[in-house]
Design a protein around this motif. Structure first.
Motif, short mmCIF file in Angstrom:
data_model
loop_
_atom_site.label_atom_id
_atom_site.label_comp_id
_atom_site.label_asym_id
_atom_site.label_seq_id
_atom_site.Cartn_x
_atom_site.Cartn_y
_atom_site.Cartn_z
N LYS A 32 -6.01 7.07 -12.44
CA LYS A 32 -5.18 8.29 -12.49
C LYS A 32 -4.09 8.15 -13.55
O LYS A 32 -3.81 9.08 -14.29
N GLY A 68 -7.81 -4.21 -5.98
CA GLY A 68 -9.18 -3.87 -5.63
C GLY A 68 -9.53 -2.44 -5.98
O GLY A 68 -8.82 -1.79 -6.77
N SER A 75 -6.78 0.24 -5.69
CA SER A 75 -5.78 0.09 -6.75
C SER A 75 -6.32 0.62 -8.08
O SER A 75 -5.57 1.20 -8.88
N ARG A 104 0.88 -1.16 0.00
CA ARG A 104 0.00 0.00 0.00
C ARG A 104 0.92 1.21 0.00
O ARG A 104 1.97 1.20 0.64
N SER A 105 0.55 2.25 -0.72
CA SER A 105 1.44 3.40 -0.84
C SER A 105 0.67 4.71 -0.77
O SER A 105 -0.20 4.97 -1.59
P1 ADP Z 1 -7.32 -2.40 -2.70
O1 ADP Z 1 -6.78 -2.18 -4.07
O2 ADP Z 1 -7.24 -3.83 -2.28
O3 ADP Z 1 -8.68 -1.75 -2.54
P2 ADP Z 1 -6.14 -0.18 -1.20
O4 ADP Z 1 -7.42 0.55 -1.04
O5 ADP Z 1 -5.22 -0.24 -0.04
O6 ADP Z 1 -6.32 -1.68 -1.68
O7 ADP Z 1 -5.36 0.52 -2.43
C1 ADP Z 1 -4.10 0.05 -2.85
C2 ADP Z 1 -3.24 1.21 -3.25
O8 ADP Z 1 -3.82 1.90 -4.36
C3 ADP Z 1 -3.05 2.31 -2.20
O9 ADP Z 1 -2.08 1.99 -1.25
C4 ADP Z 1 -2.63 3.49 -3.05
O10 ADP Z 1 -1.26 3.43 -3.38
C5 ADP Z 1 -3.44 3.28 -4.32
N1 ADP Z 1 -4.63 4.14 -4.26
C6 ADP Z 1 -5.73 4.00 -3.48
N2 ADP Z 1 -6.59 5.02 -3.64
C7 ADP Z 1 -6.02 5.86 -4.54
C8 ADP Z 1 -6.39 7.11 -5.13
N3 ADP Z 1 -7.54 7.71 -4.82
N4 ADP Z 1 -5.53 7.67 -6.03
C9 ADP Z 1 -4.38 7.06 -6.35
N5 ADP Z 1 -3.96 5.89 -5.83
C10 ADP Z 1 -4.76 5.29 -4.95
#
Ligand code: ADP
Length: 319
Positions: free
Chosen positions: A111, A102, A105, A72-73
């Protein structure tokens, strides 16, 4: 398009490896160079990008988790982070990206696409909480893992004539609870989408008791409340003792089911096909056993409904 890349992001799910394998080998079959990006968006920004060959994805279709690792970033949520990622891809001459993950991501993937970098998403999450696809990668395996646990709990519940409250994953989406609960014959299923009063649960327990039913299994999705809270309220309102089991991360692991291996293979291949056609900003999914494509914009706006007929059926069959 000659060079593409694939990464896995967010929560891992069984079947991700099958999808990675399909992306790599479908790309190679078209004469492309396919790169694997390690540690999701974090690794992308750091340039952890490796050329994959057909053998590099051998012996992984049966493995849970993701060989590319996930992360996660926070940085990637920023404009600068996304520009950094695109710069790393362009430095290697890569023109297209497949993101397996998910909802979060996909927001990152959208984006990248908005910034002009061709990106396709594959829904990989055990929760089945993504609109535009009937099933997400990993959901079927997770349901089967929960089902196996319910069957085992039922053995001890029957022997000791006990009530078990089993907490399963699903913060906003009750599909794991509903599918595993219906197929496991649970007496009550509590999901975030349906408001259920605790006295409805206790009423069903007491009615069952009257008929001589001595054991019961109640499935609660984590998004409703902790299982311990349900147990406490059953004690307070009906004077019944229960045992609580929280399944936790075992639900994420394990060898993917045949369905998830099939789904990962089909979605992975389709994602490459779309990139090759010059498409971007889309998710591949499955509807009525056909592989489909949906714009990210629709994935984010269309409501992901629970199957209420299935929910009602679970109540009818668990009397
Ligand atoms: P999942 O993909 O399983 O729903 P997360 O919600 O943790 O998991 O999202 C994974 C990663 O996607 C985040 O850690 C972030 O780097 C990136 N991400 C999440 N939301 C956004 C956003 N609104 N804009 C850009 N990158 C995002």
């Amino acid at each position: 398009m000659q060079k593409i890349a694939v990464l896995t992001s967010g929560g891992d799910a069984p079947g991700m490896n099958a999808a990675v394998r399909a992306v790599v080998r479908r790309g190679i079959s078209y004469g492309m160079e396919v790169y694997g990006i390690y540690h999701g968006y974090e690794g992308l920004m750091q340039g952890q990008i490796t050329l994959m060959d057909a053998g590099s994805v051998g012996d992984i279709i049966q493995r849970g988790g993701t060989i590319l690792h996930s992360s996660r970033s926070e940085e990637f949520k920023t404009d600068a982070g996304q520009q950094k990622g695109i710069a790393e891809l362009r430095r290697k001459g890569i023109e297209g990206l497949v993101v397996i993950g998910g909802d979060g991501s996909f927001r990152g993937a959208q984006k990248l696409s908005d910034k002009g970098f061709s990106t396709i998403g594959i829904p990989g999450t055990i929760d089945n909480d993504i609109s535009g696809t009937e099933m997400t990668l990993g959901f079927d395996t997770a349901v089967n893992t929960v089902l196996e646990a319910i069957d085992k709990i039922r053995d001890t519940a029957t022997s000791h004539e006990r009530i078990f409250v089993v907490e399963v994953m699903g913060r906003h989406c009750g599909d794991i609870a509903l599918w595993a609960g219906l197929s496991g014959g649970a007496e009550s299923i509590l999901i975030p989408e349906v408001n259920v009063e605790i006295n409805d649960v206790t009423h069903r327990l007491l009615e069952g008791n009257k008929r001589g039913k001595k054991h019961s299994i109640i499935i609660v999705a984590e998004g409703v409340c902790p299982a311990s809270e349900i147990a406490q309220r059953i004690k307070e309102e009906a004077g019944l003792d229960t045992r609580v089991t929280v399944l936790g991360h075992v639900q994420r692991g394990g060898s993917p089911s045949a369905f998830d291996r099939m789904l990962g293979s089909r979605l992975g291949a389709k994602a490459v096909d779309l990139l090759r056609e010059g498409q971007s900003g889309k998710m591949v999914g499955i509807q009525r056993n056909r592989i489909t494509e949906v714009d990210f914009a629709d994935v984010f706006t269309i409501e992901n409904d629970i199957d209420l007929d299935m929910y009602e059926l679970s109540k009818t069959l668990s009397i």
